[in-house]
Design a protein around this motif. Sequence first.
Motif, mmCIF file in Angstrom:
data_model
loop_
_atom_site.group_PDB
_atom_site.id
_atom_site.type_symbol
_atom_site.label_atom_id
_atom_site.label_comp_id
_atom_site.label_asym_id
_atom_site.label_seq_id
_atom_site.Cartn_x
_atom_site.Cartn_y
_atom_site.Cartn_z
ATOM 1 N N VAL A 1 -3.181 -3.488 -6.209
ATOM 2 C CA VAL A 1 -2.324 -2.465 -5.670
ATOM 3 C C VAL A 1 -3.466 -1.646 -4.341
ATOM 4 C CG1 VAL A 1 -2.911 -0.020 -6.846
ATOM 5 C CG2 VAL A 1 -2.174 -2.195 -8.400
ATOM 6 N N LEU A 2 -5.195 -1.870 -4.695
ATOM 7 C CA LEU A 2 -5.796 -1.824 -3.220
ATOM 8 C C LEU A 2 -5.578 -2.218 -2.010
ATOM 9 C CD1 LEU A 2 -9.251 -1.708 -5.759
ATOM 10 C CD2 LEU A 2 -7.321 0.203 -4.797
ATOM 11 N N THR A 3 -5.472 -3.622 -2.204
ATOM 12 C CA THR A 3 -5.271 -4.269 -1.047
ATOM 13 C C THR A 3 -3.516 -3.716 -0.687
ATOM 14 O OG1 THR A 3 -5.972 -6.296 -1.737
ATOM 15 C CG2 THR A 3 -4.605 -6.187 0.073
ATOM 16 N N LEU A 4 -2.587 -3.435 -1.269
ATOM 17 C CA LEU A 4 -0.867 -2.670 -0.870
ATOM 18 C C LEU A 4 -1.269 -1.338 0.094
ATOM 19 C CD1 LEU A 4 1.108 -4.951 -3.780
ATOM 20 C CD2 LEU A 4 1.412 -5.003 -1.333
ATOM 21 N N MET A 5 -2.707 -0.795 -0.633
ATOM 22 C CA MET A 5 -2.257 0.459 -0.087
ATOM 23 C C MET A 5 -3.195 0.298 0.929
ATOM 24 S SD MET A 5 -3.418 2.713 -3.516
ATOM 25 C CE MET A 5 -4.108 4.287 -2.927
ATOM 26 N N LEU B 1 -12.163 3.769 5.469
ATOM 27 C CA LEU B 1 -11.388 4.132 4.407
ATOM 28 C C LEU B 1 -11.205 2.469 3.574
ATOM 29 C CD1 LEU B 1 -10.217 5.241 1.811
ATOM 30 C CD2 LEU B 1 -8.126 5.729 3.250
ATOM 31 N N ALA B 2 -10.541 2.066 4.601
ATOM 32 C CA ALA B 2 -10.200 0.578 4.773
ATOM 33 C C ALA B 2 -10.739 0.108 4.674
ATOM 34 C CB ALA B 2 -8.880 -0.153 6.521
ATOM 35 N N VAL B 3 -11.935 -0.115 5.238
ATOM 36 C CA VAL B 3 -13.367 -1.414 4.837
ATOM 37 C C VAL B 3 -13.423 -1.027 3.293
ATOM 38 C CG1 VAL B 3 -15.285 -1.817 5.283
ATOM 39 C CG2 VAL B 3 -14.099 -1.085 7.365
ATOM 40 N N GLY B 4 -13.525 0.361 2.847
ATOM 41 C CA GLY B 4 -13.799 0.534 1.965
ATOM 42 C C GLY B 4 -12.884 -0.164 0.355
ATOM 43 N N LEU B 5 -11.559 0.252 1.174
ATOM 44 C CA LEU B 5 -10.933 -0.640 0.323
ATOM 45 C C LEU B 5 -10.764 -2.109 -0.042
ATOM 46 C CD1 LEU B 5 -7.166 1.737 1.160
ATOM 47 C CD2 LEU B 5 -8.924 1.526 -1.320
ATOM 48 N N ASP B 6 -10.673 -2.348 1.462
ATOM 49 C CA ASP B 6 -10.867 -4.440 0.898
ATOM 50 C C ASP B 6 -12.738 -4.135 0.256
ATOM 51 O OD1 ASP B 6 -10.758 -6.357 2.039
ATOM 52 O OD2 ASP B 6 -11.501 -6.394 4.162
ATOM 53 N N LEU B 7 -13.769 -4.024 0.608
ATOM 54 C CA LEU B 7 -14.397 -4.085 -0.772
ATOM 55 C C LEU B 7 -14.680 -4.401 -1.426
ATOM 56 C CD1 LEU B 7 -17.786 -2.775 1.286
ATOM 57 C CD2 LEU B 7 -17.090 -4.426 1.412
ATOM 58 N N ALA B 8 -13.118 -3.036 -2.632
ATOM 59 C CA ALA B 8 -13.571 -2.649 -3.886
ATOM 60 C C ALA B 8 -12.662 -3.657 -4.274
ATOM 61 C CB ALA B 8 -12.603 -1.313 -3.728
ATOM 62 N N ASP B 9 -11.283 -4.567 -3.849
ATOM 63 C CA ASP B 9 -10.957 -4.642 -4.048
ATOM 64 C C ASP B 9 -10.538 -6.605 -4.453
ATOM 65 O OD1 ASP B 9 -9.867 -6.804 -2.332
ATOM 66 O OD2 ASP B 9 -8.564 -5.066 -0.898
ATOM 67 N N GLY B 10 -11.579 -6.548 -3.381
ATOM 68 C CA GLY B 10 -12.599 -8.296 -3.541
ATOM 69 C C GLY B 10 -13.391 -8.150 -4.737
#
Length: 223
Positions: free
Chosen positions: A102-106, A124-133
């Motif tokens: 879900v985080l990746t698709l967002m 924000l994109a960097v944060g989402l990338d780190l969070a989904d990993g």
Amino acid sequence: MESVSESADSRAATNALLAGLCADGLAPAAVVRFLGLAAHRSLRQAARRPRALAELTVLHGALFVLASGRRPGRRWVAAGWVLAVLHLGLLEHRTRLATADVLTLMRGNLPALPGGAGRASGVLAVGLDLADGRQARHQGTTSPFGEYADTFADAAYWTWLTLRHEPSRTLRTAAIAAWALPVVTVTGLALRRGTMPERPRPVLLRPAAALQAVVALRHLTRR
């Protein structure tokens, strides 16, 4: 009970389709047949995962509403939904999306959302990338679907942000080399060889973390 061909993993099924296309020399009729067979199998795989299909639809429906009146807006979200549905077979044994998915698709849909081009969007994109990993590793929910979604989310978002909002020609060229070119290259190799290449390591397919940081910080501080 599924037939052997239906129960084979997505990679083996895709390789079989690519081998047939390659054997026919990429003739127009062969390309049409390949696309038809691939779409048919993808839709069958999606139908076998109704929960994941419903989750995808609810997520993109919400994003579709948020994207109203924006460019690329709803067309971007709709294209993302179609691509995600056609790749649900890559979930393999899983029947639902993971939090990391879900985080990746967002992240991949940020260009269509309010604030998607705002100063903080790169951060924000960097944060989402780190969070989904982190979520994928912590929950043990890694899958080919998540891996490829991560790759294409990076390619879509960072190429769009850099080409649309980065004034430096050098960084725009670097963006194409880091995000778009590897995806095109892997696709070309698959068509030429009749088999999917091994997924390149992140250093080959994803942009360097330093490049993400540079683009994000320049965008954050630009007047």
